[in-house]
Enzyme design. Sequence first.
Site, PDB file in Angstrom:
ATOM      1  N   HIS A 119      15.227  46.850  34.230  1.00  0.00           N
ATOM      2  CA  HIS A 119      14.040  47.670  34.471  1.00  0.00           C
ATOM      3  C   HIS A 119      12.946  46.722  34.986  1.00  0.00           C
ATOM      4  CE1 HIS A 119      10.442  49.974  33.244  1.00  0.00           C
ATOM      5  NE2 HIS A 119      11.224  51.031  33.142  1.00  0.00           N
ATOM      6  N   ASP A 196      15.907  43.155  25.908  1.00  0.00           N
ATOM      7  CA  ASP A 196      15.106  44.352  26.152  1.00  0.00           C
ATOM      8  C   ASP A 196      15.840  45.522  25.499  1.00  0.00           C
ATOM      9  OD1 ASP A 196      13.937  46.635  27.063  1.00  0.00           O
ATOM     10  OD2 ASP A 196      14.032  46.118  29.199  1.00  0.00           O
ATOM     11  N   GLN A 199      15.833  50.886  25.566  1.00  0.00           N
ATOM     12  CA  GLN A 199      16.788  52.001  25.489  1.00  0.00           C
ATOM     13  C   GLN A 199      17.755  51.813  24.321  1.00  0.00           C
ATOM     14  OE1 GLN A 199      16.600  54.737  27.304  1.00  0.00           O
ATOM     15  NE2 GLN A 199      15.030  54.012  28.714  1.00  0.00           N
ATOM     16  N   LYS A 222       9.881  55.932  22.962  1.00  0.00           N
ATOM     17  CA  LYS A 222      11.251  56.338  23.327  1.00  0.00           C
ATOM     18  C   LYS A 222      12.068  56.639  22.078  1.00  0.00           C
ATOM     19  CE  LYS A 222      11.335  53.548  27.533  1.00  0.00           C
ATOM     20  NZ  LYS A 222      11.225  54.541  28.610  1.00  0.00           N
ATOM     21  N   CYS A 358      12.475  52.916  37.950  1.00  0.00           N
ATOM     22  CA  CYS A 358      11.863  51.608  37.685  1.00  0.00           C
ATOM     23  C   CYS A 358      12.908  50.492  37.747  1.00  0.00           C
ATOM     24  CB  CYS A 358      11.152  51.579  36.334  1.00  0.00           C
ATOM     25  SG  CYS A 358       9.796  52.727  36.252  1.00  0.00           S
TER      26      CYS A 358
HETATM   27  N1  PLP Z   1      13.020  48.456  29.576  1.00  0.00           N
HETATM   28  C1  PLP Z   1      13.799  49.529  29.766  1.00  0.00           C
HETATM   29  C2  PLP Z   1      15.291  49.366  29.796  1.00  0.00           C
HETATM   30  C3  PLP Z   1      13.220  50.785  29.906  1.00  0.00           C
HETATM   31  O1  PLP Z   1      13.988  51.857  30.089  1.00  0.00           O
HETATM   32  C4  PLP Z   1      11.806  50.894  29.857  1.00  0.00           C
HETATM   33  C5  PLP Z   1      11.148  52.196  30.049  1.00  0.00           C
HETATM   34  O2  PLP Z   1      11.686  53.080  30.693  1.00  0.00           O
HETATM   35  C6  PLP Z   1      11.046  49.743  29.651  1.00  0.00           C
HETATM   36  C7  PLP Z   1      11.688  48.533  29.511  1.00  0.00           C
HETATM   37  C8  PLP Z   1       9.561  49.787  29.587  1.00  0.00           C
HETATM   38  O3  PLP Z   1       9.137  50.485  28.459  1.00  0.00           O
HETATM   39  P1  PLP Z   1       7.613  50.923  28.280  1.00  0.00           P
HETATM   40  O4  PLP Z   1       7.270  51.731  29.496  1.00  0.00           O
HETATM   41  O5  PLP Z   1       7.631  51.716  27.034  1.00  0.00           O
HETATM   42  O6  PLP Z   1       6.808  49.691  28.183  1.00  0.00           O
END
Ligand code: PLP
Length: 400
Positions: A119, A196, A199, A222, A358
């Site tokens: 992402h 990370d 998810q 999430k 993203c």
């Molecule tokens: N990493 C992953 C795999 C994500 O799916 C997301 C959000 O969609 C993020 C990071 C970023 O999360 P946030 O927008 O809550 O900071």
Amino acid sequence: MLDSPWRADFPGILALAGEGQTYLDSAATAQKPQVVLDALLGYYSGGAANVHRAQHLPGERATRAFEASRLAAAHWLNAASSDEIIFTRGSTESLNLLAYSLEETFSAGDEIVISALEHHANLLPWQQLARRKALKLVVLPLDPLGAVDLHQAATLIGPRTRLLAVSQLSNVLGRWQPVRELLALARAHGALTVIDGAQGAVHGRHDMQAMGCDFYVCSSHKLYGPDGVGVLYGRRAALAQLRHWQFGGEMVQQADYHSASFRPAPLGFEAGTPPIAGVIALGATLDYLGGLDAAAVSGHEAALHLKLLAGLAARDGIQLLGTPHVALASFTVDGLHSSDLAHLLSEQGIAVRAGHHCAMPLMNSLGLSGAIRVSLGLYNDGADLERFFSALDKSLELLR
Ligand code: PLP
């Protein structure tokens, strides 16, 4: 069929249904159970107060509830101590915190390793750090199923690797990544490790001590919790390597006009007034989730996922991206633009995500400008999927 016993706990999903909206975008953000709304309202209606500073009763009460959430998050992740939990504003902020706070540990030519499916939140902070410090950003390629290719990873993670930052579960491909093997490769070269879990945290409990990463990030919103709150787990020894990055109230030990000293983690990395209500409500979220039958939740999600995959497979010209493990499916339709399809779906009250999710470099590497993503939460049911498929059929008929 495939009723969700938890649906009634989520007023948002019921309100949307009342409006004729079928919410299938939980990987972007999830609906919240009533207990979370109660916790938010309870904090404000009971009397708001700042944390960690005041001696008065409301301040003490807020601080106690805030710190109880830190303990709950530590327990949720099986951290060795609640001091290993830093509250941020989300996964994105946690990853930026790391990229800035670790900056001084890198020298020109050092390598940061990420994967091809990251992402933007776990790509851009490292990409920009690499540019600031003349580091090399190494990108691990994927296998055909949508997981990091471990053979190639073994050759790309090496003595110049100073940090590995990879996603536990892809937000586009829905596939668990071989985190254990990647962590072992990175550790063998003495590299720092960042997972990370934005998810991954939504699908199962993860034990930080067993996983053995240095840092793990996730987002409350999430995980059925309030937005504006993120969790950054850091192993105690790894946290000690972070330089302070945001400066202001609460994170300081001593200050005069020309110099200052700062608190260690966690408070040293929580400058300013934190999202107090959100953190308290995250505690309520974890209590709620902890009270559910985890096997029943994952069984329900798996049954929905099977139905979703079977329905997609039964229709001509639908190409699934990767081989998802969790209740999520990204797909394209031969000859159609996903934005046209998404438009027709949303006109019929189907809330799915369309676009690059993203993860532009991943989409480019797949030769796609966009895809539709259906992602399910524990509150979705078989009727949601039936509405989706009937809207999909109508859209395909119109577009073809
Ligand atoms: N990493 C992953 C795999 C994500 O799916 C997301 C959000 O969609 C993020 C990071 C970023 O999360 P946030 O927008 O809550 O900071």
